[in-house]
Design an enzyme around this catalytic site. Structure first.
Site, mmCIF file in Angstrom:
data_model
loop_
_atom_site.group_PDB
_atom_site.id
_atom_site.type_symbol
_atom_site.label_atom_id
_atom_site.label_comp_id
_atom_site.label_asym_id
_atom_site.label_seq_id
_atom_site.Cartn_x
_atom_site.Cartn_y
_atom_site.Cartn_z
ATOM 1 C CD GLU A 82 -171.573 -37.407 95.817
ATOM 2 O OE1 GLU A 82 -171.171 -37.003 96.935
ATOM 3 O OE2 GLU A 82 -172.315 -38.391 95.673
ATOM 4 N NE ARG A 123 -169.452 -40.402 97.270
ATOM 5 C CZ ARG A 123 -168.978 -41.270 98.176
ATOM 6 N NH1 ARG A 123 -168.043 -42.153 97.845
ATOM 7 N NH2 ARG A 123 -169.455 -41.299 99.395
ATOM 8 C CB SER A 161 -174.279 -35.603 99.323
ATOM 9 O OG SER A 161 -174.639 -36.236 100.518
HETATM 10 C C1 LIG Z 1 -181.716 -39.993 98.473
HETATM 11 C C2 LIG Z 1 -180.362 -40.253 97.869
HETATM 12 C C3 LIG Z 1 -179.343 -40.762 98.648
HETATM 13 C C4 LIG Z 1 -178.084 -40.996 98.101
HETATM 14 N N1 LIG Z 1 -177.107 -41.509 98.895
HETATM 15 C C5 LIG Z 1 -175.888 -41.738 98.374
HETATM 16 C C6 LIG Z 1 -174.834 -42.273 99.190
HETATM 17 O O1 LIG Z 1 -175.014 -42.553 100.368
HETATM 18 N N2 LIG Z 1 -173.619 -42.474 98.614
HETATM 19 C C7 LIG Z 1 -173.375 -42.189 97.307
HETATM 20 O O2 LIG Z 1 -172.247 -42.395 96.859
HETATM 21 N N3 LIG Z 1 -174.346 -41.695 96.513
HETATM 22 C C8 LIG Z 1 -175.590 -41.470 97.004
HETATM 23 N N4 LIG Z 1 -176.576 -40.959 96.203
HETATM 24 C C9 LIG Z 1 -176.258 -40.617 94.802
HETATM 25 C C10 LIG Z 1 -176.499 -41.750 93.794
HETATM 26 O O3 LIG Z 1 -177.533 -42.603 94.230
HETATM 27 C C11 LIG Z 1 -175.253 -42.557 93.525
HETATM 28 O O4 LIG Z 1 -174.203 -41.749 93.016
HETATM 29 C C12 LIG Z 1 -175.501 -43.687 92.523
HETATM 30 O O5 LIG Z 1 -174.391 -44.519 92.475
HETATM 31 C C13 LIG Z 1 -175.785 -43.181 91.106
HETATM 32 O O6 LIG Z 1 -176.278 -44.264 90.339
HETATM 33 P P1 LIG Z 1 -177.306 -44.024 89.149
HETATM 34 O O7 LIG Z 1 -177.532 -45.325 88.469
HETATM 35 O O8 LIG Z 1 -178.508 -43.309 89.609
HETATM 36 O O9 LIG Z 1 -176.420 -43.093 88.225
HETATM 37 P P2 LIG Z 1 -176.939 -41.871 87.350
HETATM 38 O O10 LIG Z 1 -177.380 -40.762 88.231
HETATM 39 O O11 LIG Z 1 -177.883 -42.348 86.317
HETATM 40 O O12 LIG Z 1 -175.564 -41.447 86.650
HETATM 41 C C14 LIG Z 1 -174.514 -40.905 87.422
HETATM 42 C C15 LIG Z 1 -173.283 -40.818 86.509
HETATM 43 O O13 LIG Z 1 -172.869 -42.137 86.180
HETATM 44 C C16 LIG Z 1 -172.837 -42.319 84.764
HETATM 45 N N5 LIG Z 1 -173.281 -43.693 84.495
HETATM 46 C C17 LIG Z 1 -174.402 -44.316 84.933
HETATM 47 N N6 LIG Z 1 -174.425 -45.592 84.481
HETATM 48 C C18 LIG Z 1 -173.306 -45.770 83.746
HETATM 49 C C19 LIG Z 1 -172.755 -46.881 83.027
HETATM 50 N N7 LIG Z 1 -173.370 -48.069 82.940
HETATM 51 N N8 LIG Z 1 -171.575 -46.700 82.400
HETATM 52 C C20 LIG Z 1 -170.930 -45.500 82.456
HETATM 53 N N9 LIG Z 1 -171.401 -44.427 83.114
HETATM 54 C C21 LIG Z 1 -172.567 -44.564 83.755
HETATM 55 C C22 LIG Z 1 -173.794 -41.256 84.212
HETATM 56 O O14 LIG Z 1 -173.463 -40.898 82.884
HETATM 57 C C23 LIG Z 1 -173.586 -40.117 85.188
HETATM 58 O O15 LIG Z 1 -172.470 -39.336 84.826
HETATM 59 C C24 LIG Z 1 -177.843 -40.718 96.727
HETATM 60 C C25 LIG Z 1 -178.886 -40.213 95.942
HETATM 61 C C26 LIG Z 1 -180.132 -39.984 96.495
HETATM 62 C C27 LIG Z 1 -181.234 -39.457 95.612
#
Ligand SMILES: Cc1cc2nc3c(=O)[nH]c(=O)nc-3n(C[C@H](O)[C@H](O)[C@H](O)COP(=O)(O)OP(=O)(O)OC[C@H]3O[C@@H](n4cnc5c(N)ncnc54)[C@H](O)[C@@H]3O)c2cc1C
Length: 314
Positions: A293, A171, A223
């Site tokens: 996380e 992560r 999580s």
């Molecule tokens: C129901 C559910 C299930 C999930 N299951 C998993 C799983 O199985 N495994 C897992 O790893 N995660 C899981 N997640 C968490 C999440 O979906 C992941 O971490 C996902 O990769 C985050 O992507 P996001 O675009 O929503 O990022 P955001 O939540 O928008 O951002 C997360 C971080 O990334 C940074 N960020 C986003 N885009 C960029 C970019 N282009 N450049 C630089 N920084 C950036 C943001 O500033 C922030 O710090 C889950 C979430 C939910 C709600």
């Protein structure tokens, strides 16, 4: 102000003093001064350049599926990439822009008979968020298939990074360390062999497991804590007797204690209090410090838990 004038004159979609809760999967979060939706990398770079020049705080986000935003909101620009979302599959190589939804990219890859991204079909984030977090599930993670990324460094220089440049770990990626912005990334997959379980079938099985195990009918950010070595955060929280514990509108999920769910108009502080409680209780019972996380945006009144022996060392 020039930043706002630029947004208006260039026709870039933005909202002013608008609640972020409308855009987070937690359905929690106060107002941001600006929420901006660039449609191209060019617009993204222009916005970042201007924000930097005018000393406006900014954070680049994707689908806000791994963030807890403060009830006080964010005094700056939240720049979301979700409209910069094209991707293409060429043979076994996928090139995707930062805002492409990982689940869609993964599904298309599976449909094309490619293996390696089946784990990602149920992850509700963008490619940018997934690379930043080195997202993973079911023994797969972004690092395994990552080929290269185009990023902006803190001074907005454009760089191309290879896997070894990315310092991926559980992560974690270099983007976190150096506040880089991901513009696009490429993933290298493998063609499924005849004897393999078909990728789409495997992805559907993972998705089914998620529906069975995870509280997907409530808003959450997935999580909350990282997996401690040789253990599971959800199991430790459950063994600490906190499953179903509620503060305000937030609750440690009955279905999966590693999730905090928003059951009734929860505030970010409700979630922070549950995080503190889970960290403190698990630490006192089992001597294991749970590390969040999820990423925090804005300022919070409730601190994270710091064990006394660590406090004394400061
Ligand atoms: C129901 C559910 C299930 C999930 N299951 C998993 C799983 O199985 N495994 C897992 O790893 N995660 C899981 N997640 C968490 C999440 O979906 C992941 O971490 C996902 O990769 C985050 O992507 P996001 O675009 O929503 O990022 P955001 O939540 O928008 O951002 C997360 C971080 O990334 C940074 N960020 C986003 N885009 C960029 C970019 N282009 N450049 C630089 N920084 C950036 C943001 O500033 C922030 O710090 C889950 C979430 C939910 C709600």
């Amino acid at each position: 102000m020039e930043f706002e004038m630029y947004l208006k004159n260039s026709g870039i979609e933005f909202l002013k003093d608008h609640p972020l809760k409308e855009f987070t999967t937690f359905k929690i979060g106060g107002k941001a001064r600006y929420i901006v939706f660039p449609k191209s990398t060019k617009q993204l770079i222009e916005i970042l350049t201007l924000a930097k020049d005018e000393a406006i705080n900014y954070i680049v986000v994707g689908n806000c599926s791994n963030v807890l935003v403060s009830d006080k909101g964010y005094n700056g620009a939240i720049i979301t990439t979700v409209k910069i979302d094209s991707f293409k599959i060429d043979g076994n190589l996928i090139e995707a822009e930062c805002g492409a939804m990982l689940s869609q990219v993964a599904r298309k890859a599976c449909e094309a008979g490619l293996k390696g991204l089946e784990f990602a079909v149920g992850i509700p984030g963008t490619v940018g968020g997934a690379v930043y977090m080195n997202a993973g599930a079911y023994d797969g993670e972004i690092k395994d298939i990552f080929e290269w990324a185009e990023v902006l460094d803190e001074n907005l220089n454009r760089l191309k990074l290879s896997k070894s440049d990315m310092r991926f770990s559980y992560r974690h990626s270099r983007l976190k360390e150096e506040r880089m912005v991901l513009i696009r990334a490429a993933f290298c997959l493998k063609f499924a062999d005849k004897e393999d379980i078909p990728p789409l079938q495997k992805a559907n099985e993972f998705a089914k497991r998620r529906r069975e195990k995870q509280p997907l009918s409530y808003p959450s950010a997935g999580s909350v804590f990282k997996r401690p070595p040789n253990n599971f955060a959800g199991k430790l929280i459950e063994d600490a007797g906190l499953k179903g514990y509620r503060i305000g509108g937030a609750c440690i999920s009955e279905k999966h204690a590693g999730f905090i769910v928003n059951v009734e108009d929860a505030k970010a502080e409700d979630v922070r209090k549950l995080i503190y409680l889970a960290q403190k209780t698990v630490y006192e019972k089992f001597g294991i410090l749970l590390e969040p996380e999820i990423q925090f945006i804005g300022e919070f009144e409730t601190p994270l838990f710091v064990p006394e022996n660590v406090q004394n060392r400061r």
